[in-house]
Design a protein around this motif. Sequence first.
Motif, PDB file in Angstrom:
ATOM      1  N   ALA A 158       0.501   2.198 -11.400  1.00 41.05           N
ATOM      2  CA  ALA A 158      -0.717   1.475 -11.784  1.00 41.05           C
ATOM      3  C   ALA A 158      -0.773   0.088 -11.151  1.00 41.05           C
ATOM      4  O   ALA A 158      -1.661  -0.698 -11.458  1.00 41.05           O
ATOM      5  CB  ALA A 158      -0.798   1.355 -13.309  1.00 41.05           C
ATOM      6  N   SER A 159       0.191  -0.223 -10.293  1.00 41.31           N
ATOM      7  CA  SER A 159       0.205  -1.522  -9.619  1.00 41.31           C
ATOM      8  C   SER A 159       0.912  -1.356  -8.289  1.00 41.31           C
ATOM      9  O   SER A 159       1.542  -0.322  -8.009  1.00 41.31           O
ATOM     10  CB  SER A 159       0.933  -2.572 -10.463  1.00 41.31           C
ATOM     11  N   THR A 160       0.821  -2.392  -7.471  1.00 38.59           N
ATOM     12  CA  THR A 160       1.456  -2.339  -6.158  1.00 38.59           C
ATOM     13  C   THR A 160       2.963  -2.189  -6.268  1.00 38.59           C
ATOM     14  O   THR A 160       3.578  -1.390  -5.559  1.00 38.59           O
ATOM     15  CB  THR A 160       1.118  -3.619  -5.370  1.00 38.59           C
ATOM     16  N   SER A 161       3.587  -2.964  -7.157  1.00 37.86           N
ATOM     17  CA  SER A 161       5.048  -2.886  -7.279  1.00 37.86           C
ATOM     18  C   SER A 161       5.481  -1.490  -7.698  1.00 37.86           C
ATOM     19  O   SER A 161       6.491  -0.962  -7.196  1.00 37.86           O
ATOM     20  CB  SER A 161       5.559  -3.929  -8.273  1.00 37.86           C
ATOM     21  N   GLN A 162       4.715  -0.868  -8.585  1.00 46.18           N
ATOM     22  CA  GLN A 162       5.042   0.492  -9.020  1.00 46.18           C
ATOM     23  C   GLN A 162       4.850   1.492  -7.882  1.00 46.18           C
ATOM     24  O   GLN A 162       5.673   2.389  -7.677  1.00 46.18           O
ATOM     25  CB  GLN A 162       4.178   0.864 -10.219  1.00 46.18           C
ATOM     26  N   GLN A 163       3.768   1.336  -7.146  1.00 46.18           N
ATOM     27  CA  GLN A 163       3.487   2.235  -6.026  1.00 46.18           C
ATOM     28  C   GLN A 163       4.532   2.099  -4.923  1.00 46.18           C
ATOM     29  O   GLN A 163       5.088   3.099  -4.446  1.00 46.18           O
ATOM     30  CB  GLN A 163       2.095   1.946  -5.452  1.00 46.18           C
ATOM     31  N   VAL A 164       4.809   0.863  -4.547  1.00 47.62           N
ATOM     32  CA  VAL A 164       5.729   0.632  -3.428  1.00 47.62           C
ATOM     33  C   VAL A 164       7.160   1.010  -3.800  1.00 47.62           C
ATOM     34  O   VAL A 164       7.889   1.577  -2.989  1.00 47.62           O
ATOM     35  CB  VAL A 164       5.650  -0.834  -2.954  1.00 47.62           C
ATOM     36  N   SER A 165       7.565   0.709  -5.036  1.00 52.59           N
ATOM     37  CA  SER A 165       8.932   1.053  -5.442  1.00 52.59           C
ATOM     38  C   SER A 165       9.167   2.561  -5.364  1.00 52.59           C
ATOM     39  O   SER A 165      10.225   3.015  -4.905  1.00 52.59           O
ATOM     40  CB  SER A 165       9.216   0.540  -6.857  1.00 52.59           C
ATOM     41  N   SER A 166       8.192   3.345  -5.813  1.00 53.94           N
ATOM     42  CA  SER A 166       8.323   4.803  -5.753  1.00 53.94           C
ATOM     43  C   SER A 166       8.275   5.319  -4.316  1.00 53.94           C
ATOM     44  O   SER A 166       9.019   6.231  -3.944  1.00 53.94           O
ATOM     45  CB  SER A 166       7.222   5.471  -6.579  1.00 53.94           C
ATOM     46  N   ALA A 167       7.403   4.716  -3.507  1.00 53.76           N
ATOM     47  CA  ALA A 167       7.297   5.141  -2.108  1.00 53.76           C
ATOM     48  C   ALA A 167       8.570   4.790  -1.337  1.00 53.76           C
ATOM     49  O   ALA A 167       9.033   5.562  -0.484  1.00 53.76           O
ATOM     50  CB  ALA A 167       6.087   4.485  -1.457  1.00 53.76           C
ATOM     51  N   MET A 168       9.152   3.611  -1.625  1.00 55.99           N
ATOM     52  CA  MET A 168      10.417   3.232  -1.001  1.00 55.99           C
ATOM     53  C   MET A 168      11.526   4.206  -1.378  1.00 55.99           C
ATOM     54  O   MET A 168      12.329   4.623  -0.537  1.00 55.99           O
ATOM     55  CB  MET A 168      10.818   1.815  -1.437  1.00 55.99           C
ATOM     56  N   LEU A 169      11.558   4.570  -2.660  1.00 50.83           N
ATOM     57  CA  LEU A 169      12.574   5.513  -3.135  1.00 50.83           C
ATOM     58  C   LEU A 169      12.423   6.859  -2.428  1.00 50.83           C
ATOM     59  O   LEU A 169      13.413   7.439  -1.948  1.00 50.83           O
ATOM     60  CB  LEU A 169      12.450   5.694  -4.648  1.00 50.83           C
ATOM     61  N   ALA A 170      11.193   7.352  -2.341  1.00 45.63           N
ATOM     62  CA  ALA A 170      10.957   8.635  -1.682  1.00 45.63           C
ATOM     63  C   ALA A 170      11.368   8.582  -0.217  1.00 45.63           C
ATOM     64  O   ALA A 170      12.017   9.505   0.297  1.00 45.63           O
ATOM     65  CB  ALA A 170       9.481   9.012  -1.810  1.00 45.63           C
ATOM     66  N   SER A 171      11.005   7.486   0.463  1.00 48.84           N
ATOM     67  CA  SER A 171      11.323   7.353   1.880  1.00 48.84           C
ATOM     68  C   SER A 171      12.823   7.280   2.120  1.00 48.84           C
ATOM     69  O   SER A 171      13.367   7.972   2.998  1.00 48.84           O
ATOM     70  CB  SER A 171      10.644   6.092   2.443  1.00 48.84           C
ATOM     71  N   MET A 172      13.524   6.474   1.309  1.00 48.05           N
ATOM     72  CA  MET A 172      14.960   6.274   1.519  1.00 48.05           C
ATOM     73  C   MET A 172      15.782   7.480   1.066  1.00 48.05           C
ATOM     74  O   MET A 172      16.871   7.733   1.583  1.00 48.05           O
ATOM     75  CB  MET A 172      15.413   5.002   0.806  1.00 48.05           C
ATOM     76  N   ALA A 173      15.261   8.232   0.089  1.00 48.23           N
ATOM     77  CA  ALA A 173      15.975   9.419  -0.401  1.00 48.23           C
ATOM     78  C   ALA A 173      15.582  10.685   0.353  1.00 48.23           C
ATOM     79  O   ALA A 173      16.197  11.739   0.162  1.00 48.23           O
ATOM     80  CB  ALA A 173      15.704   9.606  -1.889  1.00 48.23           C
ATOM     81  N   GLY A 174      14.540  10.589   1.163  1.00 47.66           N
ATOM     82  CA  GLY A 174      14.106  11.738   1.952  1.00 47.66           C
ATOM     83  C   GLY A 174      13.409  12.811   1.140  1.00 47.66           C
ATOM     84  O   GLY A 174      13.620  14.015   1.368  1.00 47.66           O
ATOM     85  N   VAL A 175      12.557  12.373   0.186  1.00 49.85           N
ATOM     86  CA  VAL A 175      11.832  13.333  -0.644  1.00 49.85           C
ATOM     87  C   VAL A 175      10.333  13.029  -0.614  1.00 49.85           C
ATOM     88  O   VAL A 175       9.901  11.973  -0.147  1.00 49.85           O
ATOM     89  CB  VAL A 175      12.324  13.310  -2.112  1.00 49.85           C
ATOM     90  N   GLN A 176       9.559  13.959  -1.152  1.00 48.82           N
ATOM     91  CA  GLN A 176       8.109  13.787  -1.241  1.00 48.82           C
ATOM     92  C   GLN A 176       7.680  13.928  -2.698  1.00 48.82           C
ATOM     93  O   GLN A 176       7.925  14.955  -3.333  1.00 48.82           O
ATOM     94  CB  GLN A 176       7.391  14.833  -0.389  1.00 48.82           C
ATOM     95  N   PHE A 177       7.053  12.875  -3.235  1.00 48.84           N
ATOM     96  CA  PHE A 177       6.553  12.907  -4.610  1.00 48.84           C
ATOM     97  C   PHE A 177       5.058  13.216  -4.613  1.00 48.84           C
ATOM     98  O   PHE A 177       4.362  13.050  -3.602  1.00 48.84           O
ATOM     99  CB  PHE A 177       6.760  11.550  -5.298  1.00 48.84           C
ATOM    100  N   ASN A 178       4.575  13.624  -5.764  1.00 49.42           N
ATOM    101  CA  ASN A 178       3.138  13.759  -5.997  1.00 49.42           C
ATOM    102  C   ASN A 178       2.689  12.491  -6.739  1.00 49.42           C
ATOM    103  O   ASN A 178       2.868  12.367  -7.949  1.00 49.42           O
ATOM    104  CB  ASN A 178       2.852  15.000  -6.843  1.00 49.42           C
ATOM    105  N   ASN A 179       2.144  11.538  -6.007  1.00 47.27           N
ATOM    106  CA  ASN A 179       1.817  10.229  -6.567  1.00 47.27           C
ATOM    107  C   ASN A 179       0.478  10.262  -7.303  1.00 47.27           C
ATOM    108  O   ASN A 179      -0.537  10.670  -6.745  1.00 47.27           O
ATOM    109  CB  ASN A 179       1.783   9.177  -5.462  1.00 47.27           C
TER     110      ASN A 179
END
Length: 322
Positions: A158-179
């Motif tokens: 619901a905010s930039t920090s929430q969006q970016v933190s999840s996207a960073m996690l997905a990118s660094m862990a090599g996974v794809q989330f349904n955002n």
Amino acid sequence: MRQSLLRLTVLASSALAGTVALAQSYPTKPIKVIVPFAAGSATDQIGRAFMAKVSESLGQPVVVENKPGVNGMLGAADVAKAAPDGYTILLGTNSTNAALKYLMKQLPYDQDTAFAPVAYLGSVPLMVAVNNDLPVKTLKDLVEMAKAKPGQVSVAYASTSQQVSSAMLASMAGVQFNNIPYKSGPAAMTDLIGGQVMVFTADFAVTVPQHKGGKIRGLAVTSSKRAAAVPELPTVNEALGLKDYELTAYFAAFAPAGTPAEAINKLNAALNAAATSKDIVDKFSPNGFAADPGTPQQLGERNRLETAKWAKAIREAKIEPQ
């Protein structure tokens, strides 16, 4: 010539008198503070507590108005176009004053020049949390689930920090989330507890009470070190064997560009006093909030560095501007 000199002297004296009058009299009426996120969000909770103290210090009502939408853009836009007189203030965050220009193709204001820094309030880590019924006990478990089910693990933001933190996690862990985007953090938390969404990475003010109350399961914190508020939770780096994952949300006050220095300085002093007050410390430090009072100039430099940091995080997380 004498008449011209006399006229210039009168004008200079009038300007000086106006400046002195502002310094002596500001504020003479209620101050409006725009919180660009929903009621109950971390920004709202922190903003209302600080502004109650500011009202006490300055002897005028401080009216907090929530205007959520578009990662804080709607509220920030209102402040950007407000009169620069010290009576309209933005309770800004890394979303509105650092990251937003890299997430949006176009903003209705120039993020770098529309605001005058007033005071830094503090920062707070985020927690990666899941619904209690999700069959994962650790962040590594969650990553393995996401790898087994690409695009099926739903993640709220619901905010930039929430969006970016999840996207960073997905990118660094090599996974794809349904955002899944939400209009407010509290709404996302309600759906996390209810099981409508699987994962939510959010500010401690929103997550810690629910985690400690057993309504959600915290898996990790986004700071570089473990947090005293939830020492049992590892950092993302610890949990996944990473080195460079770190993201925290910050809160600061901004005024429209051109606001007189006298008004900014009075607001800065009042906000700095609030940051060190026992009420604020007792209320928010258990949830990981770390106050860090300073000058408007220090906030300006901090925000410049944070803008560069968030630009890098967004780029590395491969988030496309909308």
